[in-house]
Scaffold this motif. Structure first.
Motif, mmCIF file in Angstrom:
data_model
loop_
_atom_site.group_PDB
_atom_site.id
_atom_site.type_symbol
_atom_site.label_atom_id
_atom_site.label_comp_id
_atom_site.label_asym_id
_atom_site.label_seq_id
_atom_site.Cartn_x
_atom_site.Cartn_y
_atom_site.Cartn_z
ATOM 1 N N LEU A 1 0.802 -1.371 0.041
ATOM 2 C CA LEU A 1 0.085 -0.027 -0.104
ATOM 3 C C LEU A 1 0.918 1.081 0.166
ATOM 4 O O LEU A 1 1.732 1.311 0.849
ATOM 5 C CB LEU A 1 -0.939 0.084 1.258
ATOM 6 N N ARG A 2 0.735 2.109 -1.047
ATOM 7 C CA ARG A 2 1.429 3.283 -0.961
ATOM 8 C C ARG A 2 0.499 4.413 -0.913
ATOM 9 O O ARG A 2 -0.933 4.566 -1.326
ATOM 10 C CB ARG A 2 2.175 3.442 -2.395
ATOM 11 N N LEU A 3 0.557 5.586 -0.213
ATOM 12 C CA LEU A 3 0.075 6.741 -0.029
ATOM 13 C C LEU A 3 0.816 7.900 0.502
ATOM 14 O O LEU A 3 1.927 7.656 0.948
ATOM 15 C CB LEU A 3 -1.243 6.517 0.993
ATOM 16 N N GLU A 4 0.082 9.135 0.103
ATOM 17 C CA GLU A 4 0.686 10.437 0.677
ATOM 18 C C GLU A 4 -0.280 10.882 1.952
ATOM 19 O O GLU A 4 -1.254 11.024 1.724
ATOM 20 C CB GLU A 4 1.042 11.365 -0.368
ATOM 21 N N PHE A 5 0.267 11.373 2.825
ATOM 22 C CA PHE A 5 -0.426 12.270 3.970
ATOM 23 C C PHE A 5 0.315 13.364 4.389
ATOM 24 O O PHE A 5 1.469 13.659 4.057
ATOM 25 C CB PHE A 5 -0.793 10.952 4.982
ATOM 26 N N ARG A 6 -0.505 14.326 5.087
ATOM 27 C CA ARG A 6 0.349 15.382 5.789
ATOM 28 C C ARG A 6 -0.669 15.663 6.983
ATOM 29 O O ARG A 6 -1.705 15.488 7.088
ATOM 30 C CB ARG A 6 0.538 16.655 5.185
ATOM 31 N N GLN B 1 4.219 13.774 3.397
ATOM 32 C CA GLN B 1 4.900 12.494 3.826
ATOM 33 C C GLN B 1 4.499 11.233 2.881
ATOM 34 O O GLN B 1 3.164 11.262 2.497
ATOM 35 C CB GLN B 1 5.172 12.219 5.186
ATOM 36 N N SER B 2 5.053 10.224 2.725
ATOM 37 C CA SER B 2 4.852 9.074 2.017
ATOM 38 C C SER B 2 4.890 7.837 2.920
ATOM 39 O O SER B 2 5.891 7.694 3.725
ATOM 40 C CB SER B 2 5.228 8.897 0.681
ATOM 41 N N TYR B 3 4.011 6.942 2.741
ATOM 42 C CA TYR B 3 4.032 5.627 3.374
ATOM 43 C C TYR B 3 4.262 4.628 2.110
ATOM 44 O O TYR B 3 3.577 4.690 1.025
ATOM 45 C CB TYR B 3 2.872 5.103 4.074
ATOM 46 N N ALA B 4 4.854 3.451 2.111
ATOM 47 C CA ALA B 4 4.892 2.405 1.579
ATOM 48 C C ALA B 4 5.252 1.244 2.605
ATOM 49 O O ALA B 4 5.772 0.707 3.282
ATOM 50 C CB ALA B 4 6.095 2.143 0.433
#
Length: 207
Positions: A81-86, A151-154
């Motif tokens: 799962l990839r996404l960006e958040f802040r 920021q990003s998560y993988a």
């Protein structure tokens, strides 16, 4: 002579302008096999649980404090799962639920902690097998960004193994997860956050 030169240059420009645009082949895709889970317009494919305060604004999912969570339409077991958040405000708190059941809590889930602070990327457990979690403080310090920045998560989950990459840095590894399918989605926990570019690819189970 100058007239012939200008004519030749003009023919070259015309030839370049009429060339078809290069096509994007599957092999050119930087993220092959990933499927977008957020269309940037509305919450199609998602379900607001427990009166969560989720909406879409300016192409992002806005979490405006509150509780509950935003549940995916279907279940997943092994995936990246990839996404960006802040974090819109300092000390905002949320999480990403994985392999969750479908109640308002949820009451059974793994959670990737998503709080503006050193606990970001840690793994919490709700009524499932508790994994052994290892954190890399040096990588976390290198990766973490202040509130207001994207920021990003993988997040990779395969079998009983889980890895969390924050802004490209491997910050958390966990082993011993319950090997089951479940829903995914962001948690409401009193903070204001934004999410975008949510995409996922399913993985084959480990042998």
């Amino acid at each position: 002579m100058m007239s012939s030169l200008r004519h030749g240059v003009w023919l070259l420009i015309c030839a370049l302008l009429t060339q078809p645009a290069p096509s994007l082949n599957a092999s050119d895709d930087p993220e092959p096999d990933f499927t977008s889970l957020f269309n940037g317009k509305d919450l199609t494919g998602w379900h607001i649980m427990g009166n969560g305060q989720f909406s879409v604004k300016d192409g992002v999912i806005l979490l405006n404090k509150g509780g509950g969570w935003l549940r995916s339409d279907r279940e997943y077991q092994d995936f990246e799962l990839r996404l960006e958040f802040r974090f819109v405000e300092k000390n905002a708190n949320s999480g990403i639920f994985l392999r969750s059941n479908d109640d308002a809590g949820p009451s059974k889930a793994y959670q990737v902690q998503t709080m503006d602070g050193d606990s970001i990327g840690d793994i919490y457990t709700r009524d499932l097998a508790k994994p052994i979690v290892k954190r890399d403080a040096a990588s976390l310090k290198k990766a973490i960004k202040p509130a207001g920045e994207w920021q990003s998560y993988a997040i990779t989950v395969q079998g009983g193994h889980l890895e969390v990459r924050l802004d490209g840095e491997l910050v958390t590894v966990a082993d011993g997860l319950a090997e089951q399918s479940g829903y995914i989605g962001p948690q409401g926990e009193g903070g204001i956050l934004e999410f975008r570019k949510i995409r996922l690819r399913e993985l084959k189970p480990e042998n």
